[in-house]
Each structure stands twice: as C-alpha cells, then as structure tokens.
Design a protein around this motif. Sequence first.
Motif, PDB file in Angstrom:
ATOM      1  N   VAL A   9       4.408  -4.576 -15.777  1.00  0.00           N
ATOM      2  CA  VAL A   9       4.755  -4.684 -14.352  1.00  0.00           C
ATOM      3  C   VAL A   9       3.771  -5.657 -13.704  1.00  0.00           C
ATOM      4  O   VAL A   9       2.556  -5.487 -13.819  1.00  0.00           O
ATOM      5  CB  VAL A   9       4.676  -3.302 -13.675  1.00  0.00           C
ATOM      6  N   ARG A  10       4.312  -6.677 -13.029  1.00  0.00           N
ATOM      7  CA  ARG A  10       3.455  -7.700 -12.435  1.00  0.00           C
ATOM      8  C   ARG A  10       3.854  -7.981 -10.987  1.00  0.00           C
ATOM      9  O   ARG A  10       4.964  -8.420 -10.711  1.00  0.00           O
ATOM     10  CB  ARG A  10       3.537  -9.017 -13.243  1.00  0.00           C
ATOM     11  N   ASN A  11       2.938  -7.673 -10.079  1.00  0.00           N
ATOM     12  CA  ASN A  11       3.049  -8.073  -8.665  1.00  0.00           C
ATOM     13  C   ASN A  11       4.376  -7.667  -8.022  1.00  0.00           C
ATOM     14  O   ASN A  11       5.002  -8.449  -7.324  1.00  0.00           O
ATOM     15  CB  ASN A  11       2.854  -9.596  -8.541  1.00  0.00           C
ATOM     16  N   VAL A  12       4.787  -6.426  -8.266  1.00  0.00           N
ATOM     17  CA  VAL A  12       6.040  -5.946  -7.688  1.00  0.00           C
ATOM     18  C   VAL A  12       5.825  -5.536  -6.228  1.00  0.00           C
ATOM     19  O   VAL A  12       4.940  -4.732  -5.921  1.00  0.00           O
ATOM     20  CB  VAL A  12       6.599  -4.757  -8.508  1.00  0.00           C
ATOM     21  N   SER A  13       6.634  -6.127  -5.351  1.00  0.00           N
ATOM     22  CA  SER A  13       6.596  -5.798  -3.921  1.00  0.00           C
ATOM     23  C   SER A  13       8.017  -5.588  -3.421  1.00  0.00           C
ATOM     24  O   SER A  13       8.956  -6.247  -3.900  1.00  0.00           O
ATOM     25  CB  SER A  13       5.957  -6.928  -3.105  1.00  0.00           C
ATOM     26  N   LYS A  14       8.163  -4.691  -2.476  1.00  0.00           N
ATOM     27  CA  LYS A  14       9.445  -4.498  -1.806  1.00  0.00           C
ATOM     28  C   LYS A  14       9.186  -4.372  -0.315  1.00  0.00           C
ATOM     29  O   LYS A  14       8.420  -3.512   0.120  1.00  0.00           O
ATOM     30  CB  LYS A  14      10.141  -3.228  -2.325  1.00  0.00           C
ATOM     31  N   PHE A  15       9.800  -5.276   0.438  1.00  0.00           N
ATOM     32  CA  PHE A  15       9.643  -5.263   1.889  1.00  0.00           C
ATOM     33  C   PHE A  15      10.986  -4.985   2.552  1.00  0.00           C
ATOM     34  O   PHE A  15      12.022  -5.487   2.106  1.00  0.00           O
ATOM     35  CB  PHE A  15       9.102  -6.617   2.394  1.00  0.00           C
ATOM     36  N   TYR A  16      10.958  -4.170   3.600  1.00  0.00           N
ATOM     37  CA  TYR A  16      12.138  -3.922   4.428  1.00  0.00           C
ATOM     38  C   TYR A  16      11.870  -4.586   5.773  1.00  0.00           C
ATOM     39  O   TYR A  16      11.301  -3.961   6.662  1.00  0.00           O
ATOM     40  CB  TYR A  16      12.362  -2.418   4.615  1.00  0.00           C
ATOM     41  N   GLY A  17      12.220  -5.864   5.872  1.00  0.00           N
ATOM     42  CA  GLY A  17      11.826  -6.603   7.061  1.00  0.00           C
ATOM     43  C   GLY A  17      10.311  -6.692   7.109  1.00  0.00           C
ATOM     44  O   GLY A  17       9.669  -7.142   6.162  1.00  0.00           O
ATOM     45  N   SER A  18       9.710  -6.202   8.195  1.00  0.00           N
ATOM     46  CA  SER A  18       8.246  -6.246   8.309  1.00  0.00           C
ATOM     47  C   SER A  18       7.592  -5.006   7.702  1.00  0.00           C
ATOM     48  O   SER A  18       6.369  -4.922   7.614  1.00  0.00           O
ATOM     49  CB  SER A  18       7.846  -6.369   9.782  1.00  0.00           C
ATOM     50  N   ARG A  19       8.414  -4.015   7.271  1.00  0.00           N
ATOM     51  CA  ARG A  19       7.852  -2.777   6.735  1.00  0.00           C
ATOM     52  C   ARG A  19       7.624  -2.913   5.240  1.00  0.00           C
ATOM     53  O   ARG A  19       8.460  -3.449   4.506  1.00  0.00           O
ATOM     54  CB  ARG A  19       8.799  -1.599   7.032  1.00  0.00           C
ATOM     55  N   ILE A  20       6.479  -2.420   4.784  1.00  0.00           N
ATOM     56  CA  ILE A  20       6.139  -2.489   3.361  1.00  0.00           C
ATOM     57  C   ILE A  20       6.657  -1.244   2.650  1.00  0.00           C
ATOM     58  O   ILE A  20       6.328  -0.120   3.034  1.00  0.00           O
ATOM     59  CB  ILE A  20       4.603  -2.574   3.165  1.00  0.00           C
ATOM     60  N   GLY A  21       7.500  -1.459   1.605  1.00  0.00           N
ATOM     61  CA  GLY A  21       7.883  -0.346   0.733  1.00  0.00           C
ATOM     62  C   GLY A  21       6.805  -0.139  -0.311  1.00  0.00           C
ATOM     63  O   GLY A  21       6.247   0.943  -0.456  1.00  0.00           O
ATOM     64  N   CYS A  22       6.509  -1.225  -1.033  1.00  0.00           N
ATOM     65  CA  CYS A  22       5.362  -1.231  -1.945  1.00  0.00           C
ATOM     66  C   CYS A  22       4.894  -2.676  -2.041  1.00  0.00           C
ATOM     67  O   CYS A  22       5.663  -3.611  -1.792  1.00  0.00           O
ATOM     68  CB  CYS A  22       5.711  -0.662  -3.329  1.00  0.00           C
ATOM     69  N   SER A  23       3.634  -2.870  -2.386  1.00  0.00           N
ATOM     70  CA  SER A  23       3.078  -4.213  -2.334  1.00  0.00           C
ATOM     71  C   SER A  23       2.172  -4.504  -3.525  1.00  0.00           C
ATOM     72  O   SER A  23       1.230  -3.762  -3.796  1.00  0.00           O
ATOM     73  CB  SER A  23       2.290  -4.389  -1.022  1.00  0.00           C
ATOM     74  N   ASN A  24       2.541  -5.571  -4.259  1.00  0.00           N
ATOM     75  CA  ASN A  24       1.647  -6.164  -5.257  1.00  0.00           C
ATOM     76  C   ASN A  24       1.190  -5.172  -6.332  1.00  0.00           C
ATOM     77  O   ASN A  24       0.015  -5.121  -6.683  1.00  0.00           O
ATOM     78  CB  ASN A  24       0.423  -6.750  -4.541  1.00  0.00           C
ATOM     79  N   VAL A  25       2.134  -4.398  -6.854  1.00  0.00           N
ATOM     80  CA  VAL A  25       1.800  -3.388  -7.869  1.00  0.00           C
ATOM     81  C   VAL A  25       1.840  -4.017  -9.262  1.00  0.00           C
ATOM     82  O   VAL A  25       2.799  -4.737  -9.603  1.00  0.00           O
ATOM     83  CB  VAL A  25       2.781  -2.203  -7.804  1.00  0.00           C
ATOM     84  N   ALA A  26       0.824  -3.769 -10.059  1.00  0.00           N
ATOM     85  CA  ALA A  26       0.759  -4.310 -11.421  1.00  0.00           C
ATOM     86  C   ALA A  26       0.127  -3.283 -12.357  1.00  0.00           C
ATOM     87  O   ALA A  26      -0.883  -2.665 -12.014  1.00  0.00           O
ATOM     88  CB  ALA A  26      -0.043  -5.613 -11.448  1.00  0.00           C
ATOM     89  N   PHE A  27       0.743  -3.092 -13.509  1.00  0.00           N
ATOM     90  CA  PHE A  27       0.166  -2.219 -14.548  1.00  0.00           C
ATOM     91  C   PHE A  27       0.963  -2.407 -15.839  1.00  0.00           C
ATOM     92  O   PHE A  27       2.051  -2.984 -15.834  1.00  0.00           O
ATOM     93  CB  PHE A  27       0.188  -0.738 -14.125  1.00  0.00           C
ATOM     94  N   ASP A  28       0.417  -1.910 -16.942  1.00  0.00           N
ATOM     95  CA  ASP A  28       1.129  -1.809 -18.212  1.00  0.00           C
ATOM     96  C   ASP A  28       1.363  -0.341 -18.511  1.00  0.00           C
ATOM     97  O   ASP A  28       0.510   0.504 -18.235  1.00  0.00           O
ATOM     98  CB  ASP A  28       0.322  -2.426 -19.364  1.00  0.00           C
ATOM     99  N   LEU A  29       2.521  -0.036 -19.092  1.00  0.00           N
ATOM    100  CA  LEU A  29       2.803   1.315 -19.576  1.00  0.00           C
ATOM    101  C   LEU A  29       2.950   1.238 -21.086  1.00  0.00           C
ATOM    102  O   LEU A  29       3.672   0.384 -21.610  1.00  0.00           O
ATOM    103  CB  LEU A  29       4.101   1.854 -18.959  1.00  0.00           C
ATOM    104  N   TRP A  30       2.253   2.154 -21.784  1.00  0.00           N
ATOM    105  CA  TRP A  30       2.208   2.100 -23.240  1.00  0.00           C
ATOM    106  C   TRP A  30       3.153   3.114 -23.854  1.00  0.00           C
ATOM    107  O   TRP A  30       3.463   4.141 -23.242  1.00  0.00           O
ATOM    108  CB  TRP A  30       0.766   2.352 -23.711  1.00  0.00           C
ATOM    109  N   PRO A  31       3.625   2.859 -25.069  1.00  0.00           N
ATOM    110  CA  PRO A  31       4.480   3.839 -25.748  1.00  0.00           C
ATOM    111  C   PRO A  31       3.779   5.192 -25.847  1.00  0.00           C
ATOM    112  O   PRO A  31       2.596   5.261 -26.188  1.00  0.00           O
ATOM    113  CB  PRO A  31       4.688   3.225 -27.137  1.00  0.00           C
ATOM    114  N   GLY A  32       4.498   6.240 -25.512  1.00  0.00           N
ATOM    115  CA  GLY A  32       3.938   7.589 -25.590  1.00  0.00           C
ATOM    116  C   GLY A  32       3.052   7.985 -24.430  1.00  0.00           C
ATOM    117  O   GLY A  32       2.489   9.077 -24.406  1.00  0.00           O
TER     118      GLY A  32
END
Length: 258
Positions: A9-32
């Motif tokens: 996951v790299r730099n995921v953001s979701k904006f609703y107009g000027s409202r922030i849903g989520c901003s600049n999320v980044a991580f790796d998820l590993w098997p198990g």
Amino acid sequence: MTDTPLLKVRNVSKFYGSRIGCSNVAFDLWPGEVLAIVGESGSGKTTLLNCLSTRLMPTTGTVEYHTRDGSYRDLYRMSEAERRFLMRTDWGFVHQNPADGLRMTVSAGANVGERLMAIGDRHYGKIRETAGSWLERVEISTDRIDDQPRAFSGGMRQRLQIARNLVTAPRLVFMDEPTGGLDVSVQARLLDLVRGLVNDLGLSAIVVTHDLAVARLLSHRMMVMKDGMVIEQGLTDRVLDDPREPYTQLLVSSILQV
C-alpha cells in the motif's frame, strides 16, 4: 511468513471535497499477518478498509496485490470483472452487520455453497458436504444447514458469514468491526473462533475495530488512525503496552482499564 509482501500500500488518500477520509497511508502486509486498524468513530479506518478492498476508489495512491501466479497487480488498474473474481475467490470480506454479507432468503448451506460454485464447483453432493463441514467448523449444528440465516441469532449469523468467506481458502480477509453489536459473551467465543481459523489457515487479515481488546487478541501489528492519518503503528503488544503518541496513550488508558 515469506519475504514477499502480500499487499503493498503506497500513499493511499481519499478526499470527499475538502474533507479527508484518509490521507497518505502506506504499509506492507505479509502472508499470514493480521493487521488491526484502530481509532475512534470518524478516524478514517473504514474509509481506508473500503479503499484497500476496492469497494471505494481512492483519490490518490496504489495498492499492489501479490497474485497466486507470483506477479504484483495494481488493484485500481484491474477491470471490474477481475476485482469481482478476486473478491469471490482469493479474498473475503466480513461485514459488521452479517445481513450485509449473507443472502438472508436462502439456506445456510446455500450461503456457503455459493462461494464454492463461484470457483467452479458443480457437484451438489460435494458442495453440500463441504458446506456442512464448514458449519461444524464455525460451531453451527449441521442440522441447521437448510435453515435460512434470518432464523439465526446475531452470533450465529456472524459465524455463518465467516464460513461463507473462508470456504474458498482465501489468502486475505477484510473484517469491518467483526464483533460489533454482539453481546460480550458472544464476542469472546467469536474472537476465539476467528483467531483459531486465522492461525489454522495461515490467513492474512486486515481488521478494523474501535475495540483495542479485539486488536490485542487478533492482530500481530496495529495502526492507529486519527483524523484520516496513521499516527502510530507497530507490533500490537508494543503499541498497547508502550504507546508513544498522546492520542494512543489516551485510547489505551480509556479502553484498557482492567
């Protein structure tokens, strides 16, 4: 666990107009690995889960999934049909309200069997047998196989939804407040069941919850969200036992009073 992330996951953001849903999320998820995303209502955790599971298209960012053939695919560049196939086979999604994840007017056995048919199973006897064994696995008596979910209690519906999701041996399961709305005693049994299944099957899971006790019981790693941002992340026990951010300290002190 392998040395190759299942999800990048790299730099995921979701904006609703000027409202922030989520901003600049980044991580790796590993098997198990089980990752808990925690935070108060309105922190952005459900928006993020919906973006990760492609139920919602983000404003920016990428999520790459390590497919069974060994290649990485950008989920947002897949066709709608490819994403639907992934959701029916390789992924599961456990809703807070089981009615959102079940077909309430068909039998318990049919709810589980539908997922098997989606991956090509056609032998009625085998489908019914597999459905029955999965009902037993989630502590639903096989003599209820022909009953409709609307005849079940909330806890039974949630267990049925879990069986429906896991019958195809998915590699990744998304869970949105899986114990929300259940009595405390029912929650405890369900969490015990989920933890056992995740371990037995070697599943990766992303669990959204506001309940830090759920996060502690189920997850290896934890992300804390506030105002759409990830403000702290790390191994679950480390975050809960030694929170670094004042907001996390407040969450822990207010919820984990024992």
